[in-house]
Design a protein around this motif. Structure first.
Motif, short mmCIF file in Angstrom:
data_model
loop_
_atom_site.label_atom_id
_atom_site.label_comp_id
_atom_site.label_asym_id
_atom_site.label_seq_id
_atom_site.Cartn_x
_atom_site.Cartn_y
_atom_site.Cartn_z
N LYS A 70 39.76 42.02 48.37
CA LYS A 70 39.05 43.06 49.24
C LYS A 70 37.65 43.23 48.73
CE LYS A 70 43.68 45.11 50.31
NZ LYS A 70 44.42 44.16 49.50
N ILE A 71 36.57 42.93 49.58
CA ILE A 71 35.44 43.32 48.99
C ILE A 71 34.74 44.34 49.95
CG2 ILE A 71 33.01 42.39 48.89
CD1 ILE A 71 34.47 39.58 48.66
N ALA A 72 34.25 45.41 49.24
CA ALA A 72 33.57 46.41 49.80
C ALA A 72 32.12 46.28 49.70
CB ALA A 72 34.08 47.70 49.35
N MET A 73 31.17 46.27 50.79
CA MET A 73 29.73 46.17 50.69
C MET A 73 29.35 47.59 51.19
SD MET A 73 27.13 44.51 50.04
CE MET A 73 27.14 42.64 50.06
N TRP A 74 28.57 48.12 50.06
CA TRP A 74 28.28 49.38 50.51
C TRP A 74 26.44 49.36 50.87
CZ3 TRP A 74 31.62 53.15 50.84
CH2 TRP A 74 32.94 52.84 50.32
N SER A 75 26.26 49.83 52.07
CA SER A 75 24.85 50.04 52.51
C SER A 75 24.51 51.29 53.15
CB SER A 75 24.75 48.87 53.50
OG SER A 75 23.28 48.57 54.03
N GLY A 76 23.16 51.25 53.38
CA GLY A 76 22.86 52.37 54.32
C GLY A 76 22.46 51.60 55.60
N PRO A 77 22.09 52.37 56.59
CA PRO A 77 21.80 51.84 58.10
C PRO A 77 20.51 50.80 58.14
CG PRO A 77 21.20 54.19 58.04
CD PRO A 77 21.97 53.69 56.58
N SER A 79 36.98 45.20 45.10
CA SER A 79 35.78 44.67 44.30
C SER A 79 34.47 45.06 45.13
CB SER A 79 35.65 42.97 44.27
OG SER A 79 36.88 42.60 43.46
N HIS A 80 33.31 45.53 44.49
CA HIS A 80 32.41 46.14 45.35
C HIS A 80 31.06 45.46 45.20
CE1 HIS A 80 34.80 49.68 46.07
NE2 HIS A 80 35.34 49.37 44.84
N CYS A 81 30.13 45.63 46.20
CA CYS A 81 28.84 45.26 46.03
C CYS A 81 28.01 46.25 46.81
CB CYS A 81 28.54 43.77 46.63
SG CYS A 81 30.08 43.02 47.25
N PHE A 82 26.86 46.04 46.40
CA PHE A 82 25.75 47.17 47.13
C PHE A 82 24.76 46.27 47.59
CE2 PHE A 82 28.50 50.11 45.19
CZ PHE A 82 28.05 51.47 45.61
N LEU A 83 24.37 46.84 49.10
CA LEU A 83 23.17 46.16 49.51
C LEU A 83 22.16 47.28 49.74
CD1 LEU A 83 21.81 43.99 51.37
CD2 LEU A 83 23.19 44.75 53.27
N ILE A 84 20.88 47.09 49.22
CA ILE A 84 19.87 48.08 49.19
C ILE A 84 18.59 47.60 49.88
CG2 ILE A 84 20.81 49.13 47.14
CD1 ILE A 84 18.53 47.75 45.61
N ARG A 85 17.89 48.69 50.34
CA ARG A 85 16.53 48.24 51.20
C ARG A 85 15.59 49.37 50.97
NH1 ARG A 85 15.10 47.56 57.54
NH2 ARG A 85 13.33 46.22 57.35
N GLN A 106 33.97 48.26 37.17
CA GLN A 106 33.47 46.89 37.67
C GLN A 106 31.99 46.96 37.36
OE1 GLN A 106 33.67 46.13 41.67
NE2 GLN A 106 32.39 44.31 41.69
N ASP A 107 31.27 45.79 36.82
CA ASP A 107 29.84 45.64 36.78
C ASP A 107 29.42 45.40 38.00
OD1 ASP A 107 27.22 45.39 36.21
OD2 ASP A 107 27.67 43.48 35.03
N ILE A 108 28.87 46.34 38.89
CA ILE A 108 28.72 45.94 40.55
C ILE A 108 27.71 45.42 40.77
CG2 ILE A 108 28.74 47.27 42.69
CD1 ILE A 108 30.39 49.34 41.57
N PRO A 109 27.57 44.11 41.54
CA PRO A 109 26.39 43.49 41.68
C PRO A 109 25.83 44.22 42.95
CG PRO A 109 28.52 42.53 42.81
CD PRO A 109 29.09 43.49 41.86
N ILE A 110 24.49 44.20 43.02
CA ILE A 110 23.58 44.86 43.81
C ILE A 110 22.58 43.84 44.35
CG2 ILE A 110 21.58 46.63 44.23
CD1 ILE A 110 22.71 48.09 41.57
#
Length: 242
Positions: free
Chosen positions: A4-11, A100-106, A145-149
Motif C-alpha cells: 500500500k503506497i500513499a502519495m501525499w500532495s497538495g492540489p 509505504s509513503h511518498c511525498f509529491l511537492i511543488r 520510514q525514510d520517506i522519499p520526496i
C-alpha cells in the motif's frame, strides 16, 4: 500481501497525472482522494461539486483509514492519491504505519498560480504545503520510514529517472508503462474529475516541463512566500535523478 503506497500532495501538482502513471502498471490499483468527503463534511468549505463528492464517499475518517490500511486487494500494489489539506488535525495517523509513503511537492508560487485558475480565492490551508511538512514529520515518526520526496518539476524534466529512483526506494521494479497512458477518463477518478481533470484527461504522458507564466496578485505572491519555507524543508530532501 498488497503493498500500500500513499502519495501525499497538495492540489495543482501533477498528482492526477501521477495517479494515471501508477494505474497504468498492470500490478496496481489506485484510489483518488479518499478523504475528500470527510474534509468537506468537517470544514463546510465551498468546493465545486461538493454535494456529489459528499454522496460518493464515506464521511468518516475512521472508516476510510481502515479501508486504506487493513483491506487486502487483488493487485499487488494499492496506490493512494492523498491531498494533505484533507488530513485535518482530529485524524489519528496511527493507521499510516501499515503503508509505504511518498511525498509529491511543488513550488508554492506555481501551485497558487494554477489553483486560482479554478478557484476564486486561496489561502494557506487550501494549498496544504505547511500541512505537508507537518505530515512528513508526523508520518516519519510513526513509521520510521525514510520517506522519499519527489518534486513535480523534476518529474516533468526526467520522468523515467525520477520514477525509477522512486520505485527503487519503495522496493519495487520500475515499469515502463508508468511513462504513458491512454487518454480519457477513468472509473477510478473521483466524481470531481468533471471540474478539475480536463487537462489530464487530454494527456497520455507527463507533459514536458515549461516554465509557467506567473500571474499573481501581491497578496497571492505574499502567500507563496509564506509557504516557501515549508516547501524548502521538503525540497532539500528530494530525490535527484542522475
Amino acid at each position: 500481501m498488497t503493498l500500500k503506497i500513499a502519495m501525499w500532495s497538495g492540489p495543482r501538482n501533477i498528482s492526477t497525472a501521477m495517479m494515471r502513471s501508477w494505474e497504468n502498471r498492470q500490478d496496481t490499483q489506485v484510489v483518488d482522494e479518499p478523504f475528500y468527503a470527510y474534509y468537506l463534511a468537517q470544514t463546510k468549505v465551498d468546493h465545486p461539486m461538493a454535494k456529489e463528492v459528499l454522496a460518493s464517499q464515506s464521511n468518516s475518517w475512521q472508516q476510510v483509514s481502515e479501508q486504506l490500511s487493513q483491506t487486502n486487494y487483488q493487485q499487488s500494489i494499492f496506490y493512494q492519491k492523498h491531498m494533505t489539506h484533507h488530513m485535518l488535525d482530529d485524524i489519528d495517523l496511527t493507521w499510516t504505519k501499515k503503508l509505504s509513503h511518498c511525498f509529491l511537492i511543488r513550488d508554492p508560487m506555481c501551485v497558487i498560480n494554477s489553483y486560482v485558475k479554478k478557484m476564486p480565492s486561496v489561502n494557506s490551508d487550501d494549498i496544504g504545503i505547511k500541512r505537508q511538512l507537518q505530515l512528513y514529520q508526523q508520518i516519519t515518526d510513526i513509521t520510521g520510514q525514510d520517506i522519499p520526496i519527489i518534486d513535480s518539476k523534476d518529474v516533468l524534466i526526467n520522468p523515467k529517472g525520477i520514477l525509477s529512483k522512486l520505485c527503487e526506494t519503495l522496493g519495487i521494479d520500475f515499469d515502463e508503462n508508468m511513462l504513458n497512458w491512454p487518454k480519457g477518463t477513468r472509473v477510478s477518478d473521483g466524481v470531481w474529475a468533471e471540474h478539475w481533470y480536463e487537462n489530464v484527461e487530454a494527456s497520455n504522458s507527463f507533459a514536458p516541463y515549461k516554465k509557467p507564466l506567473i500571474k499573481l496578485s501581491e497578496q497571492q505572491r505574499q502567500l507563496a512566500q509564506e509557504n516557501d519555507y515549508y516547501y524548502q524543508q521538503l525540497y532539500q530532501k528530494r530525490i535527484i535523478s542522475s
